[in-house]
Design an enzyme around this catalytic site. Sequence first.
Site, PDB file in Angstrom:
ATOM      1  N   LYS A  82      -1.752  30.572 -41.837  1.00  0.00           N
ATOM      2  CA  LYS A  82      -1.385  31.947 -41.510  1.00  0.00           C
ATOM      3  C   LYS A  82      -0.987  32.060 -40.039  1.00  0.00           C
ATOM      4  O   LYS A  82      -1.570  31.404 -39.167  1.00  0.00           O
ATOM      5  CB  LYS A  82      -2.559  32.871 -41.826  1.00  0.00           C
ATOM      6  CG  LYS A  82      -2.262  34.356 -41.699  1.00  0.00           C
ATOM      7  CD  LYS A  82      -3.462  35.185 -42.154  1.00  0.00           C
ATOM      8  CE  LYS A  82      -3.219  36.671 -41.971  1.00  0.00           C
ATOM      9  NZ  LYS A  82      -4.367  37.484 -42.425  1.00  0.00           N
ATOM     10  N   SER A 157      -3.230  41.650 -44.789  1.00  0.00           N
ATOM     11  CA  SER A 157      -2.303  41.048 -43.848  1.00  0.00           C
ATOM     12  C   SER A 157      -1.923  39.608 -44.203  1.00  0.00           C
ATOM     13  O   SER A 157      -1.058  39.030 -43.551  1.00  0.00           O
ATOM     14  CB  SER A 157      -2.909  41.063 -42.441  1.00  0.00           C
ATOM     15  OG  SER A 157      -4.057  40.239 -42.372  1.00  0.00           O
ATOM     16  N   SER A 181      -7.739  41.935 -46.146  1.00  0.00           N
ATOM     17  CA  SER A 181      -6.464  41.252 -45.936  1.00  0.00           C
ATOM     18  C   SER A 181      -6.253  40.001 -46.766  1.00  0.00           C
ATOM     19  O   SER A 181      -5.146  39.449 -46.775  1.00  0.00           O
ATOM     20  CB  SER A 181      -6.292  40.905 -44.452  1.00  0.00           C
ATOM     21  OG  SER A 181      -6.035  42.063 -43.707  1.00  0.00           O
TER      22      SER A 181
END
Length: 474
Positions: A82, A157, A181
């Site tokens: 990520k 996210s 997220s």
Amino acid sequence: MAELHDLTALEQGALIRTGEISPVELTEHYLERAVRLPREYVDGAFVFRDPDAARQRAREVSAVGPVGEGASPLAGVPTAIKDLNLTRGVPTAFGSSAFAGYVPEVSDGVTLAIEDAGMISLGKTSTPEFGSPCYTEPEGRPPAVTPWDTTRMAGGSSGGAAAAVAAGLIPVAQGSDGGGSIRIPASCCGLVGLKPTRGRISGFPMYGDPVGLAVAGPIARSVADAAALLDVLAGRRAGDPAWAPDPSGTFLSAAGREPGRLRIACFDTPVIADVDVHPDVQRAYDATTRLLASLGHAVEDVPVPLPPEAVGVFETCWAVLTALSTVPLDPAQRQQLRPLTRWLGERGEAVSGPEFGLAIGAMRRYAADALVALAPYDIVLTPTLATPPLLVGALRDDADPAADFEAQKRFTPWTSAWNVTGMPAISLPLHQSPEGLPIGMMLAARPAEEELLLSLAAQVEAAAPWHDRRPPLW
């Protein structure tokens, strides 16, 4: 005939261990797939891809030869990191134009754990600015979309990570979760997404969340794959401020155990927003309660364990955490921030030190009360989201960041409760809308009881399997 990406991550790892394929061959398969798929699948999932570096890493892993006893069953399997996670020598912008071109000199604990396990990163997955919103629409980049309908959001996210796994661009990925997220994009993309217990995975070396809301975790297509990646990520480092007790064995082995008869608390009343639950989500929730009862569990309705007053306290802490990301920036960098980030950051900067300390204390008391109320129950069931995945742009409102924030709360009225309590929680892709959009259901367990949570999740998956449910263009 099945292709490699049809297989689970564990099945791909098994082929590597038996020598039927090599990490180089498997990596090449995914690199070629990224070239073949339409760009809306790929460009919204990844913010940075380096095929040559991935091939080199695959050759290095292949040179080690057959993995020995105790090695991860995911050794040699491709994944991605990520864009919030420090990755040495790889551009890492934290989803923000303000950090364009930044290349860290160190890797964080999550990246190091993935590398130590012999996994192969194909690049950096997309995230919104500093991981704050529950949608992934970074400035100047294509949005991350669910492959079930590319006009709809992948969530956030960890939206890029979920979009990549759901499109078969990688078999499994890590995400991070401070208010949902991991679980939000898992629900939007028809995947398994696990937020572990607070302290289960090290925040080394930055330890940037003094509140204790955020933790890394796995996103996968099966419960067993998620458990195997949790085994990779989990573990303490000497400097960690808190840690979870070690499991009795591997998390993967827990996914292979029967959970026994459990007492399951259920509620579908939204926690952080006054919002009507979409009828398709309500039907999915009702069906899930019936499924759990049919498996022999005692299913009981309970009141919401957190009071409305807890919402404002959480928002104060969330705003301060955003401010911690924005305060060090110079004026030129601040001008590049999205309106939502600026609004939240300014809100956080307006909180005094004593006010922040009081908010943390209040949040911990609310968490304690919720943990006591739920202590008699093994598991808690809620929906993951209030609606199926929304259209891209449906939540984002640059002209009115406050309205943007409120819209996010209405979309995600349950997920942040378990960040407040620190409980592990998992979203399972149990249902679909009549239009074929994924609908996740969320199970949570007592702190440090990921083993029981995974055991039940695997039982549910066996009873209502989803592995062969694949999006268009698979």
